[in-house]
Scaffold this motif. Structure first.
Motif, PDB file in Angstrom:
ATOM      1  N   SER A 312       0.841  -1.212   0.000  1.00 21.74           N
ATOM      2  CA  SER A 312       0.000   0.000   0.000  1.00 21.74           C
ATOM      3  C   SER A 312       0.871   1.255   0.000  1.00 21.74           C
ATOM      4  O   SER A 312       0.635   2.198  -0.755  1.00 21.74           O
ATOM      5  CB  SER A 312      -0.915  -0.020   1.228  1.00 21.74           C
ATOM      6  OG  SER A 312      -1.515   1.238   1.455  1.00 21.74           O
TER       7      SER A 312
ATOM      8  N   ASN B 153      -5.586   1.994  -1.997  1.00 18.52           N
ATOM      9  CA  ASN B 153      -6.529   1.103  -1.314  1.00 18.52           C
ATOM     10  C   ASN B 153      -7.964   1.314  -1.767  1.00 18.52           C
ATOM     11  O   ASN B 153      -8.359   2.415  -2.146  1.00 18.52           O
ATOM     12  CB  ASN B 153      -6.515   1.389   0.200  1.00 18.52           C
ATOM     13  CG  ASN B 153      -5.251   0.891   0.868  1.00 18.52           C
ATOM     14  OD1 ASN B 153      -5.244  -0.160   1.479  1.00 18.52           O
ATOM     15  ND2 ASN B 153      -4.169   1.652   0.740  1.00 18.52           N
ATOM     16  N   GLY B 292      -8.529  -0.002   5.016  1.00 24.92           N
ATOM     17  CA  GLY B 292      -8.288  -0.132   3.583  1.00 24.92           C
ATOM     18  C   GLY B 292      -8.049  -1.591   3.250  1.00 24.92           C
ATOM     19  O   GLY B 292      -7.612  -2.354   4.100  1.00 24.92           O
TER      20      GLY B 292
END
Lengths: 433, 433
Positions: A312, B153, B292
């Motif tokens: 991420s 995300n 997320g």
């Protein structure tokens, strides 16, 4: 001039590299929309041994290369993502990428913390970005908030749990009354600790991360070797029992404090009051509490590791670099290392201390101990004395001090160890933040 | 082409505007270094009434103007900072600034949440930035992390305490057993609540902030009027007593959840398990927990209001805009509102519920109540019955349900209210997140 497509070159296809490759492949539509141009994974630089990894079959064979010259010389690669970890050869790869005019993204705390100044200078010189959000706290937003949101603040302090392995071990020791070796074994069984856990349990990993956070917070170069470091290997179940009895928990903290242009930087176990926010950050979670002169206390928390959270952060950096590459923007970093703050020697640090001693159970022993503390100008706040072994006529004494200087405490420990009546100074742990 | 100096035009010199003006003045050296060019406060647009404020004397008289044409027409203003709050005239000012090709920074949650799409389109059309980090959570890094760190995300949920006034009031009610009116009075005495507290205590402020967070998280336009809203004015001391007895605390939460392309958005009091992280966020502190799909749970916390924290966020935005202006970069925003997610009607929301009823203390009453719950397919998890008033032969009944649909619960409440044996449905509060 706008670019029609942004090429990514990825170094490494291990746990993190593999996760990054998959996100780049699976979210290409979203990335293209956000970056303003297609973001294309063009090449993955691997070592010959990587060819045995199952993930290799997921991508077209032509994307992989073991040839450095081919990889760094590819004009269609705009951004190099390094995901191999460790100091070398990562440092040389980052150098080559920057010198070839590629934007660089790294998740590698060791190389960034050890070579920050050189890498930053190279990025500036070649007018490209250098990003490393994933190097601290995995997916937790930290470096961008420090550079963007908190940039106008004078940062006064950072207090962080930034190593999930040790936090998991300490949590197990506290909650289940087990000893270090057993907790480590459990962490290894669950994949939270490596087969060779030295880097985590001796605090190196936390030191790398604190060095990076501190450079961003204080605009001053910080070398990992200049950060005071203690790991968690000497902590015993009895320390956790006393901590609980006294209203504390034990955490491995990374601490940075600024005052009067000096910064104290240290990584070591801390007796933390059990009502402190960080005392309740358990298991593999990370948390960073920072204090800015305008913003006050701000807390960031989340899972500090793992392939998905780390990807991420890596791909967020890729996206920012891609946006710059697409609009032909070079180095936008505000990061600078000319703040000129001085590091305070550890011997000058002032904090409270917890001592656990094993002493001969005879009259006068406490007076001896108190004398040594007094000689070193350390004021005792409380004493607990428990008989632990009648056969050997020994007792366990726990002493909490008022704030004292580290150098005085080290001298006192030396003096205590030379006393006949003191069988062992089992532990002394700094108290509070 | 590089600019030699970046001009700021500030609108408003109240609590927030004044703090921003001082930071721009006092940290000009730092700002110049970070932005790559001097950042100069050129004009402050004020209303005639502002001339009586003491801060006016701190700045050269020539910097103030009440003349809109002069202010928006000044070619030396590159960035307009709006710090007056409220929907109008702020919206017209932001329109004028964007149409004049100025980068815009606003701390105004009401105007941004109500006019996001128009403002975003204007910023894009005029190729300038539109930033509003301070509009949610004061100085807590939130909007930049959402746009940068979390951008890759899919956001699955947001659970937030984002109104300090109500959190302070609820904390006092919980800790001191006082009623709402008394807690509100205390908050007003300390400056934590306004003389007219409607905006906070009825949940409007939290709704504006949730609308902004949701637009960033879900790339979908969210109008404040489409967010379900309940304030805290109907909460009573007895609800807090039962919450404690049952292992909960009561918090005003802003909730956004995504599933299957639908988002549920709501602001209302929640019975939160007392071991939830948000349950321990007390006083004027704010906290945002977001989930997320890559990063997992991430938490941001800090003081959500106040002039210093808010100025930290406003000037961080100014710095980013200044950096863009200095290198002649226009709109870099990734923010878009074309995600096309649908809002779930509140009637479809499924959650658990707490009910507090006043009933006639006669045999058969519980059977009546249970019958109504059963008719509406609401499954009861537990019942507490306490006699509160022997004189009137009434008892208080507290019911906790299993997950049920909001529409069914509303029907059940209506049916309960029509029963002779039910003297009052004092409260029903959603449970858990």
């Amino acid at each position: 001039m706008k670019k029609n497509s942004i090429g990514i070159g990825l170094i490494g296809v291990g746990v993190i590299g593999g996760a990054v490759a998959r996100v780049l492949r699976d979210r290409s539509a979203k990335l293209a929309e956000l970056a303003g141009a297609p973001v294309v994974l063009r090449k993955i630089k691997i070592a010959p041994i990587d060819l045995t990894r199952p993930i290799i079959k997921e991508f077209p064979a032509g994307i992989f290369t073991t040839d450095e010259a081919e990889f760094f010389g590819d004009p269609d690669i705009d951004i190099v993502v390094e995901a191999i970890g460790g100091e070398f050869p990562a440092f040389h790869y980052l150098e080559k990428a920057l010198m070839a005019g590629k934007h660089v993204v790294s998740s590698n705390k060791e190389v960034v913390s050890k070579h920050a100044a050189e890498l930053l200078a190279l990025a500036r010189k070649n007018n490209v970005g250098l990003r490393f959000e994933a190097s601290v706290g995995g997916g937790i937003p930290l470096l961008e908030p420090f550079q963007y949101d908190l940039s106008v603040n004078e940062i006064k302090g950072i207090f962080a749990i930034i190593n999930g392995t040790t936090n998991y071990i300490l949590t197990r020791m506290a909650q289940e009354g087990i000893e270090f070796a057993e907790a480590l074994k459990q962490a290894q069984a669950l994949g939270y600790a490596e087969a060779n856990p030295k880097n985590d349990i001796e605090g190196h990993d936390a030191v790398y991360k604190l060095a990076i956070l501190s450079m961003l917070a204080f605009d001053t170069e910080v070398k990992p070797e200049n950060i005071y470091r203690e790991g968690i290997t000497t902590l015993e179940g009895r320390d956790f029992q006393y901590a609980k009895e006294l209203g504390f928990v034990i955490k491995l903290l990374a601490i940075a404090k600024e005052s009067d242009g000096q910064i104290e930087l240290r990584v070591h176990p801390v007796f933390l009051p059990d009502d402190n926010f960080l005392a309740n950050v358990d298991g593999v979670f990370n948390a960073v509490l920072t204090t800015g002169d305008l913003v006050g206390d701000v807390i960031f928390s989340g899972q500090g590791a793992g392939p998905a959270p780390t990807s991420s952060a890596v791909v967020a950096d890729v996206l920012a670099a891609a946006q710059d590459a697409a609009s032909c923007v070079g180095n936008r970093m505000r990061w600078r290392l000319d703040g000129g703050k001085k590091l305070m020697p550890m011997s000058e640090v002032v904090t409270r201390y917890y001592f656990r001693l094993n002493v001969t159970d005879k009259p006068g022993v406490l007076a001896h101990i108190a004398g040594i503390f007094g000689d070193n100008k350390i004021s005792i706040a409380s004493v607990l004395q428990k008989e632990v072994d009648e056969a050997t006529e020994s007792a366990e004494v726990v002493i909490m001090t008022h704030p004292a200087k580290e150098s005085a405490v080290q001298q006192a420990v030396e003096a205590l160890r030379s006393l006949d009546t003191i069988k062992a100074v089992h532990n002394f742990i700094r108290v509070g933040i």
